[in-house]
Design an enzyme around this catalytic site. Structure first.
Site, PDB file in Angstrom:
ATOM      1  N   ALA A   1       0.818  -1.216   0.000  1.00 43.48           N
ATOM      2  CA  ALA A   1       0.000   0.000   0.000  1.00 43.48           C
ATOM      3  C   ALA A   1       0.851   1.265   0.000  1.00 43.48           C
ATOM      4  O   ALA A   1       0.387   2.318   0.428  1.00 43.48           O
ATOM      5  CB  ALA A   1      -0.972   0.008   1.186  1.00 43.48           C
TER       6      ALA A   1
ATOM      7  N   SER B   1       0.412  -5.695  -5.883  1.00 43.15           N
ATOM      8  CA  SER B   1      -0.208  -4.637  -5.094  1.00 43.15           C
ATOM      9  C   SER B   1       0.451  -3.290  -5.399  1.00 43.15           C
ATOM     10  O   SER B   1       0.503  -2.884  -6.561  1.00 43.15           O
ATOM     11  CB  SER B   1      -0.141  -4.991  -3.604  1.00 43.15           C
ATOM     12  OG  SER B   1      -0.956  -4.138  -2.840  1.00 43.15           O
ATOM     13  N   ALA B   2       0.969  -2.598  -4.378  1.00 44.67           N
ATOM     14  CA  ALA B   2       1.657  -1.331  -4.640  1.00 44.67           C
ATOM     15  C   ALA B   2       2.838  -1.531  -5.567  1.00 44.67           C
ATOM     16  O   ALA B   2       3.201  -0.635  -6.343  1.00 44.67           O
ATOM     17  CB  ALA B   2       2.120  -0.702  -3.326  1.00 44.67           C
TER      18      ALA B   2
ATOM     19  N   GLU C   1     -10.525  -8.905  -4.318  1.00 48.00           N
ATOM     20  CA  GLU C   1      -9.444  -8.008  -3.936  1.00 48.00           C
ATOM     21  C   GLU C   1      -9.763  -7.140  -2.709  1.00 48.00           C
ATOM     22  O   GLU C   1      -8.880  -6.754  -1.959  1.00 48.00           O
ATOM     23  CB  GLU C   1      -9.089  -7.079  -5.105  1.00 48.00           C
ATOM     24  CG  GLU C   1      -8.439  -7.759  -6.281  1.00 48.00           C
ATOM     25  CD  GLU C   1      -6.961  -8.047  -6.065  1.00 48.00           C
ATOM     26  OE1 GLU C   1      -6.435  -7.736  -4.975  1.00 48.00           O
ATOM     27  OE2 GLU C   1      -6.327  -8.592  -6.991  1.00 48.00           O
TER      28      GLU C   1
ATOM     29  N   HIS D   1      -6.770 -10.518  -1.665  1.00 46.52           N
ATOM     30  CA  HIS D   1      -5.603  -9.784  -2.156  1.00 46.52           C
ATOM     31  C   HIS D   1      -4.316 -10.383  -1.594  1.00 46.52           C
ATOM     32  O   HIS D   1      -4.155 -10.528  -0.387  1.00 46.52           O
ATOM     33  CB  HIS D   1      -5.740  -8.325  -1.709  1.00 46.52           C
ATOM     34  CG  HIS D   1      -4.623  -7.433  -2.134  1.00 46.52           C
ATOM     35  ND1 HIS D   1      -4.534  -6.909  -3.400  1.00 46.52           N
ATOM     36  CD2 HIS D   1      -3.542  -6.948  -1.459  1.00 46.52           C
ATOM     37  CE1 HIS D   1      -3.469  -6.144  -3.480  1.00 46.52           C
ATOM     38  NE2 HIS D   1      -2.836  -6.153  -2.319  1.00 46.52           N
TER      39      HIS D   1
END
Length: 541
Positions: A142, A229-230, A358, A468
Protein backbone atom coordinates in the site's frame (compact mmCIF):
# COMPACT_ATOMS: atom_id res chain seq x y z
CA UNK A 1 47.60 -44.08 -3.57
CA UNK A 2 44.71 -43.87 -6.05
CA UNK A 3 42.25 -43.63 -3.15
CA UNK A 4 44.15 -40.70 -1.68
CA UNK A 5 44.07 -38.88 -5.02
CA UNK A 6 40.31 -39.39 -5.24
CA UNK A 7 39.87 -38.03 -1.73
CA UNK A 8 42.00 -34.97 -2.58
CA UNK A 9 40.03 -34.39 -5.77
CA UNK A 10 36.72 -34.65 -3.89
CA UNK A 11 37.98 -32.27 -1.21
CA UNK A 12 39.14 -29.72 -3.78
CA UNK A 13 35.91 -30.03 -5.72
CA UNK A 14 33.78 -29.40 -2.65
CA UNK A 15 36.06 -26.52 -1.68
CA UNK A 16 35.62 -24.84 -5.04
CA UNK A 17 31.86 -25.35 -4.88
CA UNK A 18 31.79 -23.68 -1.47
CA UNK A 19 33.72 -20.62 -2.62
CA UNK A 20 31.56 -17.51 -2.22
CA UNK A 21 30.28 -16.00 -5.48
CA UNK A 22 31.85 -12.81 -6.76
CA UNK A 23 31.06 -10.12 -9.29
CA UNK A 24 33.14 -7.19 -10.48
CA UNK A 25 31.84 -3.65 -11.01
CA UNK A 26 33.88 -0.47 -11.37
CA UNK A 27 37.02 -2.48 -10.67
CA UNK A 28 35.65 -3.58 -7.28
CA UNK A 29 34.94 -7.16 -6.21
CA UNK A 30 31.48 -7.78 -4.77
CA UNK A 31 31.42 -10.95 -2.67
CA UNK A 32 28.10 -12.64 -2.03
CA UNK A 33 26.99 -15.85 -0.37
CA UNK A 34 25.79 -19.24 -1.61
CA UNK A 35 22.45 -20.49 -0.31
CA UNK A 36 22.05 -24.02 -1.61
CA UNK A 37 21.64 -23.82 -5.36
CA UNK A 38 21.26 -20.03 -5.30
CA UNK A 39 23.96 -17.38 -5.12
CA UNK A 40 22.95 -14.14 -3.42
CA UNK A 41 24.45 -10.65 -3.48
CA UNK A 42 22.66 -8.68 -0.79
CA UNK A 43 22.45 -5.15 0.53
CA UNK A 44 24.38 -3.40 -2.24
CA UNK A 45 23.79 0.37 -2.02
CA UNK A 46 22.50 1.95 -5.23
CA UNK A 47 21.90 5.46 -3.84
CA UNK A 48 23.24 7.64 -1.04
CA UNK A 49 21.46 7.33 2.33
CA UNK A 50 18.34 9.55 2.17
CA UNK A 51 18.76 10.86 5.71
CA UNK A 52 19.76 14.19 7.24
CA UNK A 53 19.46 16.92 4.64
CA UNK A 54 18.87 14.23 1.96
CA UNK A 55 15.57 13.26 3.60
CA UNK A 56 12.64 14.20 1.35
CA UNK A 57 14.93 14.68 -1.62
CA UNK A 58 15.38 12.67 -4.79
CA UNK A 59 17.83 9.78 -4.57
CA UNK A 60 21.45 10.42 -5.44
CA UNK A 61 22.95 7.49 -7.39
CA UNK A 62 25.87 5.82 -5.63
CA UNK A 63 28.62 3.79 -7.27
CA UNK A 64 30.93 1.31 -5.55
CA UNK A 65 34.65 1.52 -6.32
CA UNK A 66 36.13 -0.61 -3.54
CA UNK A 67 35.72 -4.28 -2.64
CA UNK A 68 32.60 -5.05 -0.67
CA UNK A 69 30.93 -7.96 1.11
CA UNK A 70 27.30 -8.41 0.06
CA UNK A 71 26.26 -11.31 2.28
CA UNK A 72 23.38 -9.86 4.31
CA UNK A 73 20.34 -7.77 3.52
CA UNK A 74 20.43 -4.10 4.32
CA UNK A 75 17.72 -2.64 6.57
CA UNK A 76 14.30 -2.00 5.13
CA UNK A 77 13.07 1.52 4.57
CA UNK A 78 10.89 2.99 7.35
CA UNK A 79 7.47 1.36 7.16
CA UNK A 80 4.23 2.60 8.64
CA UNK A 81 2.90 0.47 11.49
CA UNK A 82 0.28 -2.09 10.45
CA UNK A 83 -2.67 -2.30 12.84
CA UNK A 84 -4.90 -5.12 11.69
CA UNK A 85 -7.11 -6.61 14.42
CA UNK A 86 -6.16 -10.09 15.55
CA UNK A 87 -9.61 -11.54 15.06
CA UNK A 88 -12.61 -10.73 12.89
CA UNK A 89 -16.31 -11.53 12.90
CA UNK A 90 -16.17 -13.00 16.37
CA UNK A 91 -13.64 -15.76 15.97
CA UNK A 92 -11.85 -15.68 12.60
CA UNK A 93 -8.13 -15.34 13.27
CA UNK A 94 -6.90 -12.80 10.73
CA UNK A 95 -3.30 -13.05 11.89
CA UNK A 96 -3.13 -16.65 10.63
CA UNK A 97 -3.48 -15.28 7.09
CA UNK A 98 -1.75 -11.90 7.44
CA UNK A 99 1.38 -13.42 8.95
CA UNK A 100 1.96 -15.22 5.67
CA UNK A 101 1.74 -12.05 3.55
CA UNK A 102 4.44 -9.43 4.26
CA UNK A 103 2.37 -6.42 3.25
CA UNK A 104 -0.26 -7.27 5.87
CA UNK A 105 2.01 -7.37 8.92
CA UNK A 106 4.79 -5.35 10.51
CA UNK A 107 8.24 -6.19 9.19
CA UNK A 108 10.25 -8.68 11.20
CA UNK A 109 13.49 -7.06 10.04
CA UNK A 110 15.41 -3.89 10.98
CA UNK A 111 14.43 -0.55 9.43
CA UNK A 112 16.54 2.53 8.85
CA UNK A 113 16.54 5.58 6.61
CA UNK A 114 19.82 4.33 5.15
CA UNK A 115 17.97 1.69 3.18
CA UNK A 116 18.42 2.19 -0.55
CA UNK A 117 20.00 -1.14 -1.39
CA UNK A 118 19.61 -3.70 -4.14
CA UNK A 119 19.85 -7.51 -4.11
CA UNK A 120 20.69 -10.00 -6.84
CA UNK A 121 20.07 -13.74 -6.90
CA UNK A 122 21.29 -16.17 -9.54
CA UNK A 123 21.90 -19.90 -9.99
CA UNK A 124 25.20 -20.93 -8.37
CA UNK A 125 26.60 -21.83 -11.78
CA UNK A 126 25.87 -18.41 -13.27
CA UNK A 127 28.39 -15.68 -13.87
CA UNK A 128 29.34 -12.91 -16.28
CA UNK A 129 29.71 -15.53 -19.02
CA UNK A 130 25.90 -15.85 -19.03
CA UNK A 131 23.28 -13.45 -20.26
CA UNK A 132 20.12 -14.60 -18.52
CA UNK A 133 16.79 -12.74 -18.54
CA UNK A 134 16.31 -10.51 -15.52
CA UNK A 135 13.26 -10.31 -13.26
CA UNK A 136 13.09 -7.14 -11.14
CA UNK A 137 10.71 -7.55 -8.21
CA UNK A 138 8.97 -4.49 -6.70
CA UNK A 139 7.30 -5.31 -3.38
CA UNK A 140 3.83 -4.21 -2.31
CA UNK A 141 2.41 -2.83 0.90
CA UNK A 142 0.00 0.00 0.00
CA UNK A 143 3.04 2.28 -0.43
CA UNK A 144 3.20 2.27 3.37
CA UNK A 145 5.13 -0.89 4.18
CA UNK A 146 7.47 -3.37 2.56
CA UNK A 147 11.07 -4.51 2.35
CA UNK A 148 13.10 -6.88 0.20
CA UNK A 149 14.19 -9.29 2.91
CA UNK A 150 10.58 -10.35 3.48
CA UNK A 151 10.62 -11.74 -0.07
CA UNK A 152 13.84 -13.72 0.23
CA UNK A 153 11.89 -16.96 -0.18
CA UNK A 154 10.17 -15.63 -3.30
CA UNK A 155 13.49 -14.87 -4.96
CA UNK A 156 14.97 -18.24 -4.08
CA UNK A 157 11.99 -20.18 -5.41
CA UNK A 158 11.97 -18.18 -8.67
CA UNK A 159 15.65 -18.94 -9.24
CA UNK A 160 15.22 -22.63 -8.39
CA UNK A 161 12.07 -23.00 -10.46
CA UNK A 162 13.55 -21.23 -13.47
CA UNK A 163 16.55 -23.56 -13.35
CA UNK A 164 14.26 -26.59 -13.09
CA UNK A 165 12.37 -25.37 -16.18
CA UNK A 166 15.66 -25.09 -18.06
CA UNK A 167 15.27 -21.32 -18.45
CA UNK A 168 17.40 -19.70 -15.72
CA UNK A 169 16.74 -16.09 -14.76
CA UNK A 170 18.36 -13.50 -12.54
CA UNK A 171 16.19 -12.14 -9.69
CA UNK A 172 16.65 -8.54 -8.51
CA UNK A 173 14.88 -6.65 -5.74
CA UNK A 174 15.32 -3.14 -4.39
CA UNK A 175 14.30 -1.31 -1.27
CA UNK A 176 12.50 1.96 -1.94
CA UNK A 177 11.11 4.58 0.42
CA UNK A 178 7.63 3.90 1.81
CA UNK A 179 4.92 5.98 3.51
CA UNK A 180 5.60 9.68 4.05
CA UNK A 181 9.33 9.11 3.60
CA UNK A 182 8.71 8.17 -0.03
CA UNK A 183 5.33 9.62 -0.95
CA UNK A 184 4.88 12.91 0.88
CA UNK A 185 2.52 15.29 -0.90
CA UNK A 186 1.33 18.86 -0.59
CA UNK A 187 2.11 22.30 -1.97
CA UNK A 188 5.55 22.50 -0.38
CA UNK A 189 6.54 19.15 -1.92
CA UNK A 190 5.27 20.33 -5.29
CA UNK A 191 7.17 23.61 -5.05
CA UNK A 192 10.47 21.87 -4.22
CA UNK A 193 9.85 19.21 -6.88
CA UNK A 194 10.42 16.33 -4.46
CA UNK A 195 7.29 14.25 -4.99
CA UNK A 196 7.05 10.52 -5.72
CA UNK A 197 10.44 9.82 -4.16
CA UNK A 198 9.71 6.10 -3.88
CA UNK A 199 9.19 5.95 -7.64
CA UNK A 200 12.42 7.84 -8.21
CA UNK A 201 14.18 5.33 -5.93
CA UNK A 202 12.87 2.50 -8.10
CA UNK A 203 13.99 4.37 -11.20
CA UNK A 204 17.55 4.83 -9.94
CA UNK A 205 17.67 1.13 -9.01
CA UNK A 206 16.52 0.19 -12.53
CA UNK A 207 19.30 2.36 -13.96
CA UNK A 208 21.76 0.51 -11.72
CA UNK A 209 20.44 -2.79 -13.09
CA UNK A 210 20.89 -1.65 -16.67
CA UNK A 211 24.47 -0.57 -15.96
CA UNK A 212 25.67 -3.46 -13.82
CA UNK A 213 23.53 -6.59 -14.16
CA UNK A 214 25.74 -8.11 -16.87
CA UNK A 215 28.50 -8.46 -14.25
CA UNK A 216 26.18 -10.87 -12.40
CA UNK A 217 25.17 -12.88 -15.48
CA UNK A 218 22.09 -10.90 -16.47
CA UNK A 219 20.98 -9.46 -19.81
CA UNK A 220 20.33 -5.72 -19.49
CA UNK A 221 18.34 -5.85 -22.73
CA UNK A 222 15.91 -8.44 -21.36
CA UNK A 223 14.61 -7.01 -18.11
CA UNK A 224 11.08 -7.61 -16.86
CA UNK A 225 9.65 -5.53 -14.03
CA UNK A 226 7.25 -7.45 -11.81
CA UNK A 227 5.23 -6.45 -8.77
CA UNK A 228 2.21 -7.17 -6.61
CA UNK A 229 -0.21 -4.64 -5.09
CA UNK A 230 1.66 -1.33 -4.64
CA UNK A 231 4.54 -3.01 -6.43
CA UNK A 232 2.25 -3.82 -9.34
CA UNK A 233 0.96 -0.24 -9.41
CA UNK A 234 4.60 0.87 -9.36
CA UNK A 235 5.26 -1.25 -12.43
CA UNK A 236 2.44 0.52 -14.30
CA UNK A 237 3.72 3.91 -13.19
CA UNK A 238 7.26 3.05 -14.26
CA UNK A 239 5.79 2.18 -17.66
CA UNK A 240 4.52 5.77 -17.77
CA UNK A 241 7.47 7.42 -16.04
CA UNK A 242 8.92 10.88 -16.44
CA UNK A 243 9.03 10.52 -20.24
CA UNK A 244 5.29 9.86 -20.59
CA UNK A 245 5.75 6.31 -21.79
CA UNK A 246 8.40 7.02 -24.42
CA UNK A 247 10.66 4.48 -22.65
CA UNK A 248 13.68 6.50 -23.76
CA UNK A 249 15.97 4.89 -21.18
CA UNK A 250 14.99 1.34 -22.22
CA UNK A 251 15.28 0.19 -18.61
CA UNK A 252 12.86 -2.73 -19.10
CA UNK A 253 11.33 -4.64 -21.97
CA UNK A 254 8.36 -6.44 -20.36
CA UNK A 255 6.10 -6.11 -17.32
CA UNK A 256 4.03 -8.41 -15.08
CA UNK A 257 1.40 -6.87 -12.79
CA UNK A 258 -0.40 -8.75 -10.03
CA UNK A 259 -3.27 -6.78 -8.47
CA UNK A 260 -2.77 -3.19 -9.51
CA UNK A 261 -2.20 -0.91 -12.50
CA UNK A 262 -2.99 2.81 -12.79
CA UNK A 263 -4.78 3.99 -9.66
CA UNK A 264 -7.29 6.89 -9.62
CA UNK A 265 -5.13 9.50 -7.88
CA UNK A 266 -5.13 13.25 -8.44
CA UNK A 267 -2.71 16.13 -8.11
CA UNK A 268 0.03 15.94 -5.48
CA UNK A 269 -1.21 19.21 -3.98
CA UNK A 270 -4.46 17.46 -3.10
CA UNK A 271 -2.51 15.68 -0.34
CA UNK A 272 -2.01 18.91 1.62
CA UNK A 273 -4.05 17.72 4.61
CA UNK A 274 -1.69 14.79 5.09
CA UNK A 275 1.35 17.06 4.91
CA UNK A 276 -0.27 19.40 7.43
CA UNK A 277 -0.97 16.46 9.74
CA UNK A 278 2.73 15.61 9.88
CA UNK A 279 3.72 19.22 10.37
CA UNK A 280 1.29 19.61 13.26
CA UNK A 281 2.10 16.24 14.83
CA UNK A 282 5.83 16.99 14.90
CA UNK A 283 5.73 20.60 16.07
CA UNK A 284 6.92 21.95 12.74
CA UNK A 285 3.87 24.21 12.41
CA UNK A 286 5.56 27.29 13.85
CA UNK A 287 4.56 30.36 11.79
CA UNK A 288 7.11 31.48 9.20
CA UNK A 289 8.96 28.19 9.54
CA UNK A 290 10.28 26.30 6.54
CA UNK A 291 8.10 23.33 7.34
CA UNK A 292 9.73 20.94 4.90
CA UNK A 293 13.15 21.94 6.20
CA UNK A 294 11.86 21.36 9.72
CA UNK A 295 10.69 17.86 8.80
CA UNK A 296 14.13 17.14 7.36
CA UNK A 297 15.78 18.18 10.60
CA UNK A 298 13.63 16.09 12.92
CA UNK A 299 15.07 13.13 14.82
CA UNK A 300 14.14 9.98 12.92
CA UNK A 301 12.00 8.54 15.70
CA UNK A 302 9.99 11.74 16.08
CA UNK A 303 9.06 11.67 12.42
CA UNK A 304 8.46 7.92 12.39
CA UNK A 305 6.10 8.16 15.38
CA UNK A 306 4.07 10.85 13.61
CA UNK A 307 3.88 8.82 10.40
CA UNK A 308 2.64 5.82 12.39
CA UNK A 309 -0.25 7.96 13.66
CA UNK A 310 -1.35 8.98 10.16
CA UNK A 311 -4.15 7.21 8.29
CA UNK A 312 -3.26 3.93 6.65
CA UNK A 313 -4.82 1.04 4.79
CA UNK A 314 -5.60 -0.59 8.15
CA UNK A 315 -7.32 2.51 9.56
CA UNK A 316 -10.88 3.71 9.02
CA UNK A 317 -9.97 5.37 5.70
CA UNK A 318 -8.79 2.01 4.28
CA UNK A 319 -7.79 2.32 0.60
CA UNK A 320 -8.14 6.09 0.61
CA UNK A 321 -4.40 6.26 1.26
CA UNK A 322 -2.42 9.21 2.55
CA UNK A 323 0.95 8.31 1.06
CA UNK A 324 0.62 7.32 -2.59
CA UNK A 325 2.05 8.37 -5.96
CA UNK A 326 0.31 11.46 -7.31
CA UNK A 327 0.61 13.67 -10.37
CA UNK A 328 3.54 15.98 -9.64
CA UNK A 329 4.33 17.30 -13.12
CA UNK A 330 7.68 15.51 -13.16
CA UNK A 331 7.59 11.76 -12.66
CA UNK A 332 3.86 11.73 -13.37
CA UNK A 333 2.90 14.61 -15.60
CA UNK A 334 -0.80 13.99 -15.06
CA UNK A 335 -3.43 11.63 -13.72
CA UNK A 336 -1.99 8.17 -14.52
CA UNK A 337 -5.38 6.87 -15.65
CA UNK A 338 -5.69 9.67 -18.19
CA UNK A 339 -2.11 9.12 -19.35
CA UNK A 340 -2.92 5.45 -19.90
CA UNK A 341 -6.13 6.39 -21.73
CA UNK A 342 -4.01 8.51 -24.07
CA UNK A 343 -1.56 5.64 -24.65
CA UNK A 344 1.35 7.35 -22.88
CA UNK A 345 2.66 4.03 -21.59
CA UNK A 346 5.82 2.16 -22.59
CA UNK A 347 4.92 -0.02 -25.57
CA UNK A 348 6.16 -3.29 -24.14
CA UNK A 349 4.36 -6.64 -23.69
CA UNK A 350 2.68 -7.02 -20.32
CA UNK A 351 0.48 -9.19 -18.14
CA UNK A 352 -2.06 -7.67 -15.72
CA UNK A 353 -4.61 -9.41 -13.53
CA UNK A 354 -6.37 -9.65 -10.19
CA UNK A 355 -7.77 -11.89 -7.52
CA UNK A 356 -11.56 -12.05 -7.65
CA UNK A 357 -12.04 -10.77 -4.07
CA UNK A 358 -9.44 -8.01 -3.94
CA UNK A 359 -11.35 -5.83 -1.48
CA UNK A 360 -12.21 -8.17 1.38
CA UNK A 361 -9.21 -7.53 3.62
CA UNK A 362 -9.55 -3.79 3.11
CA UNK A 363 -13.14 -3.84 4.35
CA UNK A 364 -12.08 -5.08 7.78
CA UNK A 365 -11.30 -1.57 9.03
CA UNK A 366 -14.82 -0.36 8.20
CA UNK A 367 -16.69 -3.14 9.98
CA UNK A 368 -18.45 -0.55 12.17
CA UNK A 369 -20.32 0.72 9.10
CA UNK A 370 -23.56 -1.22 9.24
CA UNK A 371 -26.34 0.93 7.74
CA UNK A 372 -27.26 2.26 4.31
CA UNK A 373 -26.78 5.85 5.44
CA UNK A 374 -23.36 5.13 6.93
CA UNK A 375 -22.22 3.39 3.76
CA UNK A 376 -23.29 6.27 1.54
CA UNK A 377 -21.69 8.88 3.78
CA UNK A 378 -18.45 6.93 4.01
CA UNK A 379 -18.11 6.36 0.27
CA UNK A 380 -18.91 9.98 -0.54
CA UNK A 381 -16.67 11.59 2.06
CA UNK A 382 -13.81 9.12 1.86
CA UNK A 383 -13.55 8.26 -1.85
CA UNK A 384 -15.34 10.89 -3.95
CA UNK A 385 -15.67 13.96 -1.75
CA UNK A 386 -15.40 16.25 -4.78
CA UNK A 387 -18.46 14.69 -6.41
CA UNK A 388 -21.89 16.17 -5.64
CA UNK A 389 -23.80 13.61 -3.62
CA UNK A 390 -26.60 13.65 -6.18
CA UNK A 391 -24.26 12.27 -8.83
CA UNK A 392 -23.78 9.08 -6.84
CA UNK A 393 -27.32 7.71 -7.01
CA UNK A 394 -26.29 5.10 -9.56
CA UNK A 395 -23.47 3.90 -7.32
CA UNK A 396 -25.90 2.85 -4.58
CA UNK A 397 -27.86 0.88 -7.18
CA UNK A 398 -24.81 -0.77 -8.72
CA UNK A 399 -23.46 -1.71 -5.29
CA UNK A 400 -26.62 -2.68 -3.39
CA UNK A 401 -26.85 -3.73 0.24
CA UNK A 402 -27.97 -7.20 -0.84
CA UNK A 403 -25.20 -9.35 0.65
CA UNK A 404 -25.55 -11.94 -2.10
CA UNK A 405 -24.09 -9.44 -4.58
CA UNK A 406 -21.07 -8.53 -2.47
CA UNK A 407 -17.55 -9.89 -2.09
CA UNK A 408 -16.52 -12.65 -1.58
CA UNK A 409 -18.52 -12.89 -4.80
CA UNK A 410 -20.78 -15.82 -5.57
CA UNK A 411 -21.09 -16.92 -1.96
CA UNK A 412 -24.81 -16.18 -1.61
CA UNK A 413 -25.79 -14.88 1.85
CA UNK A 414 -22.68 -16.30 3.50
CA UNK A 415 -19.59 -14.36 4.65
CA UNK A 416 -21.62 -11.28 5.61
CA UNK A 417 -19.57 -10.33 8.65
CA UNK A 418 -21.67 -7.16 8.95
CA UNK A 419 -24.65 -5.91 6.91
CA UNK A 420 -22.31 -3.72 4.81
CA UNK A 421 -19.08 -5.75 4.80
CA UNK A 422 -19.52 -7.55 1.48
CA UNK A 423 -20.79 -4.37 -0.15
CA UNK A 424 -17.77 -2.42 1.05
CA UNK A 425 -15.43 -5.18 -0.10
CA UNK A 426 -17.01 -5.24 -3.55
CA UNK A 427 -16.72 -1.48 -3.98
CA UNK A 428 -13.15 -1.15 -2.76
CA UNK A 429 -11.92 -4.13 -4.73
CA UNK A 430 -13.50 -2.77 -7.89
CA UNK A 431 -12.57 0.91 -7.56
CA UNK A 432 -8.88 0.33 -6.80
CA UNK A 433 -8.10 -2.96 -8.55
CA UNK A 434 -10.65 -4.45 -10.94
CA UNK A 435 -11.93 -1.37 -12.77
CA UNK A 436 -8.49 0.26 -13.21
CA UNK A 437 -7.03 -3.02 -14.48
CA UNK A 438 -9.77 -3.46 -17.07
CA UNK A 439 -9.42 0.19 -18.07
CA UNK A 440 -5.64 -0.20 -18.42
CA UNK A 441 -5.98 -3.29 -20.59
CA UNK A 442 -8.65 -1.79 -22.81
CA UNK A 443 -6.83 1.53 -23.15
CA UNK A 444 -3.70 -0.20 -24.43
CA UNK A 445 -5.50 -2.79 -26.56
CA UNK A 446 -4.20 -2.62 -30.12
CA UNK A 447 -1.10 -0.66 -29.06
CA UNK A 448 0.90 -3.54 -27.61
CA UNK A 449 0.68 -7.20 -26.66
CA UNK A 450 -1.22 -7.82 -23.43
CA UNK A 451 -2.47 -10.79 -21.42
CA UNK A 452 -4.86 -10.81 -18.47
CA UNK A 453 -5.86 -13.24 -15.72
CA UNK A 454 -8.28 -13.66 -12.83
CA UNK A 455 -7.72 -15.99 -9.89
CA UNK A 456 -10.42 -17.67 -7.83
CA UNK A 457 -7.99 -19.80 -5.85
CA UNK A 458 -8.58 -19.84 -2.06
CA UNK A 459 -12.27 -19.09 -2.69
CA UNK A 460 -13.32 -21.13 0.35
CA UNK A 461 -11.53 -18.91 2.91
CA UNK A 462 -14.28 -17.62 5.26
CA UNK A 463 -15.11 -13.91 4.82
CA UNK A 464 -12.11 -13.24 2.56
CA UNK A 465 -12.43 -15.63 -0.37
CA UNK A 466 -9.79 -15.20 -3.09
CA UNK A 467 -8.22 -12.34 -1.20
CA UNK A 468 -5.60 -9.78 -2.16
CA UNK A 469 -2.10 -11.26 -2.07
CA UNK A 470 -3.11 -14.90 -1.82
CA UNK A 471 -1.70 -15.64 -5.27
CA UNK A 472 1.79 -15.18 -3.82
CA UNK A 473 1.02 -17.71 -1.10
CA UNK A 474 0.05 -20.33 -3.64
CA UNK A 475 2.86 -19.71 -6.15
CA UNK A 476 0.00 -19.52 -8.66
CA UNK A 477 1.82 -17.47 -11.24
CA UNK A 478 5.49 -18.42 -10.79
CA UNK A 479 5.82 -20.45 -13.98
CA UNK A 480 4.03 -17.78 -16.01
CA UNK A 481 6.25 -15.06 -14.57
CA UNK A 482 9.35 -17.00 -15.60
CA UNK A 483 8.03 -17.75 -19.08
CA UNK A 484 7.10 -14.14 -19.63
CA UNK A 485 10.53 -12.95 -18.52
CA UNK A 486 12.18 -15.41 -20.89
CA UNK A 487 9.86 -15.36 -23.92
CA UNK A 488 7.56 -12.34 -23.42
CA UNK A 489 4.74 -14.85 -23.67
CA UNK A 490 3.16 -16.74 -20.72
CA UNK A 491 2.54 -19.87 -22.80
CA UNK A 492 4.87 -22.85 -23.12
CA UNK A 493 3.15 -24.74 -25.96
CA UNK A 494 1.28 -27.17 -23.73
CA UNK A 495 -1.93 -27.09 -21.72
CA UNK A 496 -4.59 -24.40 -21.96
CA UNK A 497 -3.49 -21.65 -24.32
CA UNK A 498 -3.44 -18.21 -22.67
CA UNK A 499 -4.78 -15.88 -25.38
CA UNK A 500 -3.79 -12.27 -25.81
CA UNK A 501 -6.26 -9.72 -24.48
CA UNK A 502 -7.92 -7.32 -26.88
CA UNK A 503 -10.78 -4.89 -26.47
CA UNK A 504 -12.71 -6.71 -29.17
CA UNK A 505 -12.09 -10.10 -27.53
CA UNK A 506 -11.21 -9.52 -23.85
CA UNK A 507 -10.30 -13.11 -23.07
CA UNK A 508 -8.44 -13.85 -19.87
CA UNK A 509 -6.81 -16.82 -18.23
CA UNK A 510 -8.85 -17.86 -15.21
CA UNK A 511 -7.74 -19.96 -12.26
CA UNK A 512 -10.84 -21.65 -10.79
CA UNK A 513 -10.99 -22.56 -7.09
CA UNK A 514 -9.50 -25.94 -8.02
CA UNK A 515 -8.38 -27.60 -11.19
CA UNK A 516 -6.85 -26.46 -14.45
CA UNK A 517 -7.13 -22.91 -15.79
CA UNK A 518 -9.94 -21.97 -18.14
CA UNK A 519 -10.61 -19.08 -20.53
CA UNK A 520 -13.41 -16.60 -19.93
CA UNK A 521 -14.33 -13.12 -21.05
CA UNK A 522 -13.45 -10.09 -18.94
CA UNK A 523 -17.00 -8.78 -18.93
CA UNK A 524 -18.27 -9.38 -15.39
CA UNK A 525 -19.94 -6.43 -13.65
CA UNK A 526 -19.58 -4.36 -16.82
CA UNK A 527 -21.93 -1.59 -15.64
CA UNK A 528 -20.12 -1.26 -12.32
CA UNK A 529 -16.67 -1.10 -13.95
CA UNK A 530 -17.73 1.48 -16.52
CA UNK A 531 -19.38 3.64 -13.87
CA UNK A 532 -16.38 3.54 -11.51
CA UNK A 533 -13.96 4.30 -14.33
CA UNK A 534 -15.93 7.36 -15.42
CA UNK A 535 -16.28 8.45 -11.80
CA UNK A 536 -12.56 8.16 -11.06
CA UNK A 537 -11.57 9.97 -14.25
CA UNK A 538 -13.79 12.86 -13.20
CA UNK A 539 -13.14 12.78 -9.45
CA UNK A 540 -9.85 10.99 -8.69
CA UNK A 541 -9.33 10.00 -5.05
Amino acid sequence: MLGNLVLVACFLGSSFAADPPTAHINGATITGVNNGTVSQFLGIPYASPPNGDRRFRRPEPLEIFSDRDAKVYGPGCPAQAVKFPGTFAGSTNISTLTNEIPEFHNSKFPMDEDCLTINIMRPVSAGPQNSYPVVVWIYGGAFETGDTQSYDGLGIRIIQRSAALGTPVIFVSMNYRNSAFGFLGGQQVYDEEVGNLGLWDQRVALRWVKKHISAFGGNSSKVMIWGESAGSISVALQMIGPDNGANTENLFQAAFMQSGTVVPVGDIRDAQKHYDFLVNATGCDIPKTDTLGCLRGLPYQTLKDAVDKSQSFTSYESLNLAWVPRADGLFLKGDPQKLARDGLVAKIPFVAGCMVDEGTFFAVSTRNITTEAQFRTYIHENFVAKAPIGELDQLWTLYPSNVSEGSPFNTSIFNAATPQFKRMAAFQGDVVFQAPTRFFLQSLSGRQKAWSYLSRRFKSIPFFGSFHGSDLLLNTLDDYVIRFAVNHDPNNGTGVVWPQYTKASPRRYTFPPTGSPTIELDTQRAAQMAYLTNLSLTYPI
